[in-house]
Enzyme design. Structure first.
Site, short mmCIF file in Angstrom:
data_model
loop_
_atom_site.label_atom_id
_atom_site.label_comp_id
_atom_site.label_asym_id
_atom_site.label_seq_id
_atom_site.Cartn_x
_atom_site.Cartn_y
_atom_site.Cartn_z
N TYR A 11 -95.23 -18.96 -41.39
CA TYR A 11 -94.62 -20.06 -40.61
C TYR A 11 -95.56 -20.56 -39.51
O TYR A 11 -96.00 -21.71 -39.53
CB TYR A 11 -93.30 -19.54 -40.05
CG TYR A 11 -92.58 -20.46 -39.08
CD1 TYR A 11 -92.46 -21.83 -39.32
CD2 TYR A 11 -91.99 -19.93 -37.93
CE1 TYR A 11 -91.78 -22.65 -38.44
CE2 TYR A 11 -91.30 -20.74 -37.05
CZ TYR A 11 -91.21 -22.10 -37.30
OH TYR A 11 -90.53 -22.91 -36.42
N LEU A 33 -99.42 -12.74 -49.21
CA LEU A 33 -98.24 -13.43 -49.75
C LEU A 33 -97.00 -12.54 -49.82
O LEU A 33 -96.07 -12.84 -50.56
CB LEU A 33 -98.54 -14.05 -51.13
CG LEU A 33 -99.60 -15.16 -51.12
CD1 LEU A 33 -99.80 -15.72 -52.53
CD2 LEU A 33 -99.22 -16.30 -50.17
N ALA A 74 -98.11 -10.30 -39.99
CA ALA A 74 -97.32 -9.20 -39.43
C ALA A 74 -95.90 -9.28 -39.95
O ALA A 74 -95.43 -10.36 -40.33
CB ALA A 74 -97.28 -9.29 -37.91
N ASN A 91 -98.01 -1.85 -41.48
CA ASN A 91 -98.59 -3.19 -41.61
C ASN A 91 -99.09 -3.73 -40.27
O ASN A 91 -100.23 -4.20 -40.16
CB ASN A 91 -97.55 -4.15 -42.20
CG ASN A 91 -98.17 -5.50 -42.52
OD1 ASN A 91 -99.14 -5.58 -43.26
ND2 ASN A 91 -97.64 -6.54 -41.93
N TYR A 140 -90.52 -3.52 -33.39
CA TYR A 140 -91.37 -4.70 -33.56
C TYR A 140 -92.18 -4.97 -32.29
O TYR A 140 -93.41 -5.11 -32.33
CB TYR A 140 -90.50 -5.90 -33.93
CG TYR A 140 -91.20 -7.23 -33.81
CD1 TYR A 140 -92.28 -7.53 -34.64
CD2 TYR A 140 -90.80 -8.16 -32.86
CE1 TYR A 140 -92.93 -8.74 -34.52
CE2 TYR A 140 -91.45 -9.38 -32.74
CZ TYR A 140 -92.52 -9.65 -33.58
OH TYR A 140 -93.17 -10.85 -33.45
N LYS A 144 -96.42 -4.68 -31.53
CA LYS A 144 -97.25 -5.78 -31.00
C LYS A 144 -97.95 -5.34 -29.71
O LYS A 144 -99.11 -5.70 -29.46
CB LYS A 144 -96.38 -7.01 -30.75
CG LYS A 144 -95.90 -7.68 -32.02
CD LYS A 144 -97.01 -8.53 -32.65
CE LYS A 144 -96.58 -9.23 -33.91
NZ LYS A 144 -97.53 -10.21 -34.39
N ASN A 169 -89.23 -18.17 -28.33
CA ASN A 169 -88.58 -18.40 -29.63
C ASN A 169 -89.19 -19.57 -30.38
O ASN A 169 -88.89 -20.73 -30.10
CB ASN A 169 -87.08 -18.61 -29.42
CG ASN A 169 -86.39 -17.31 -29.06
OD1 ASN A 169 -86.70 -16.70 -28.04
ND2 ASN A 169 -85.47 -16.88 -29.89
N1 UFG Z 1 -77.90 -15.61 -32.86
C1 UFG Z 1 -76.56 -15.84 -33.14
N2 UFG Z 1 -76.19 -15.93 -34.44
C2 UFG Z 1 -77.08 -15.81 -35.48
C3 UFG Z 1 -78.44 -15.58 -35.18
C4 UFG Z 1 -78.82 -15.48 -33.85
O1 UFG Z 1 -75.72 -15.94 -32.25
O2 UFG Z 1 -76.65 -15.89 -36.65
C5 UFG Z 1 -78.31 -15.51 -31.45
C6 UFG Z 1 -78.98 -14.19 -31.12
O3 UFG Z 1 -78.03 -13.21 -30.81
C7 UFG Z 1 -79.86 -14.61 -29.94
C8 UFG Z 1 -80.22 -16.07 -30.24
O4 UFG Z 1 -79.28 -16.50 -31.22
O5 UFG Z 1 -79.10 -14.57 -28.78
C9 UFG Z 1 -81.62 -16.21 -30.82
O6 UFG Z 1 -81.75 -15.30 -31.89
P1 UFG Z 1 -82.99 -15.32 -32.91
O7 UFG Z 1 -82.71 -14.25 -33.93
O8 UFG Z 1 -83.22 -16.69 -33.40
O9 UFG Z 1 -84.22 -14.94 -31.99
P2 UFG Z 1 -84.45 -13.69 -31.02
O10 UFG Z 1 -84.32 -14.21 -29.63
O11 UFG Z 1 -83.61 -12.54 -31.38
O12 UFG Z 1 -85.94 -13.26 -31.38
C10 UFG Z 1 -87.02 -14.16 -31.35
C11 UFG Z 1 -88.04 -13.76 -32.40
C12 UFG Z 1 -88.60 -12.41 -32.11
C13 UFG Z 1 -89.14 -12.39 -30.70
C14 UFG Z 1 -88.11 -12.87 -29.72
C15 UFG Z 1 -88.73 -12.99 -28.36
O13 UFG Z 1 -87.43 -13.75 -33.67
O14 UFG Z 1 -89.63 -12.15 -33.03
O15 UFG Z 1 -87.62 -14.13 -30.10
O16 UFG Z 1 -88.00 -13.82 -27.53
F1 UFG Z 1 -89.50 -11.15 -30.40
#
Ligand code: UFG
Length: 330
Positions: A11, A33, A74, A91, A140, A144, A169
């Protein structure tokens, strides 16, 4: 510059390959891949289907006359890392070590590393500065951080200079709609919300409404993937111009709650999809917002595409044009 981009079929890697080409550099993509898509690599770019731990990597770097490495390859799912930590240590940690050591053997001098806000864990204060304490709350983030430590040692001992970019994000897609986000399984909020708008899932579940935020849902700092890509180009050029090793945050400084993202997505798509309220997801901090002043001041980086409506509109364009993601599924 001739640059190796590991994970260049993924991505953020694929968006950075596009930005490198636009800036006149020559990217060479290395990707096994396992999670990437060959269709995300532009025609004409050299693509090498190999793992970052390949034993002949130093030879390949010499043969290709690689000047710098951008390392994206990663595993990156927080939840998965807590149930299957072995693949994260294998990995991310072992693989990155092999890559960094191959780079040293081949005399590669510049390294830009894809790090994460997950290295901070639950922050003591927001916006989060690079000087904040580092106490990752998941495997994770720990992997890192271990790689950041390796790079710091290789920089001070061997003189291989690096920039680690700690993303908040990542979201959105290239404005053209030709490349975008395609993870299996998808766990991120914005693509899941857009799948609900497409009718590909019945509803989007909000993970918790009892957080100490204005509307009770978690707040995140969503940064457009093309703004992340431009930061990588600036970081590599900074190193090439003699810049010292650095760590930079990458975010917008603005936070949006889960409910605000859902409301904005309904507006951008014009579709009123179902929303259900669920339990908190383990390990989610209430509020993560970046201070990106350091990279703005030092490299002149500026996010230009990260207004939340644009992030959603670009992601929506990709989802509409590619309802099943890249066409390379089994
Ligand atoms: N969320 C929901 N419903 C869903 C999916 C997510 O409510 O179906 C909420 C999560 O609880 C969170 C927010 O949406 O509060 C964002 O969630 P994401 O899964 O999109 O992203 P994260 O903040 O958990 O994690 C992302 C990256 C990580 C990174 C992190 C650092 O995926 O790799 O940001 O901020 F480490």
């Amino acid at each position: 510059m001739k640059l190796l981009v590991t994970g260049g079929a993924g991505y953020i890697g694929s968006h950075t390959v596009k930005a490198l080409l636009a800036a006149g550099h020559e990217p060479v993509v290395l990707d096994n891949l396992s999670r990437g898509h060959v269709a995300a690599v532009p025609a004409g770019v050299t693509f090498i289907n190999k793992d970052i731990a390949d034993p002949n990597l130093a030879e390949l770097l010499r043969e290709e006359q690689i000047e710098g490495i951008m390392h994206f390859a990663a595993h990156s799912q927080v939840g998965e890392s807590m149930v299957n930590p072995a693949i994260y240590y294998e990995n991310n940690v072992v693989g990155s070590f092999r890559l960094i050591e191959a780079a040293r053997q081949a005399g590669v001098r510049y390294f830009v590393f894809s790090s994460t806000a997950a290295v901070y864990g639950e922050p003591d204060e927001v916006p989060i500065k690079e000087t904040a304490d580092l106490h990752p709350t998941n495997v994770y983030g720990r992997t890192k951080l271990m790689i950041e430590h390796m790079l710091r040692d290789y920089s001070s001992i061997y003189g291989m200079r690096y920039v680690a970019l700690r993303y908040f994000n990542a979201a959105g897609a290239d404005h053209s709609g030709c490349i975008g986000e395609d993870h299996t399984p998808e766990t991120h909020l914005i693509p899941l919300v857009l799948q609900a708008a497409q009718g590909k899932r019945e509803s989007i579940t909000v993970f918790g409404t009892d957080y100490p935020t204005a509307d009770g849902t978690c707040i995140r700092d969503y940064i457009h993937v093309s703004d992340l890509a431009s930061a990588h180009v600036l970081a590599m050029e900074y190193l090439c111009d003699g810049g010292e090793s650095q760590v930079f945050n990458l975010g917008t400084g603005n936070g949006f709650s889960v409910k605000e993202i859902i409301d904005a997505a309904k507006k951008v798509t014009g579709i009123d999809f179902n929303v259900t309220i669920g339990e908190r997801r383990a390990g989610d901090p209430a509020k993560l917002i970046a201070s990106s002043d350091k990279i703005k001041d030092m490299l002149g980086w500026k996010p230009v595409a990260s207004e939340v409506e644009q992030v959603l509109a670009d992601a929506w364009r990709w989802h509409e044009a590619h309802p099943n993601g890249y066409d390379d599924k089994d």
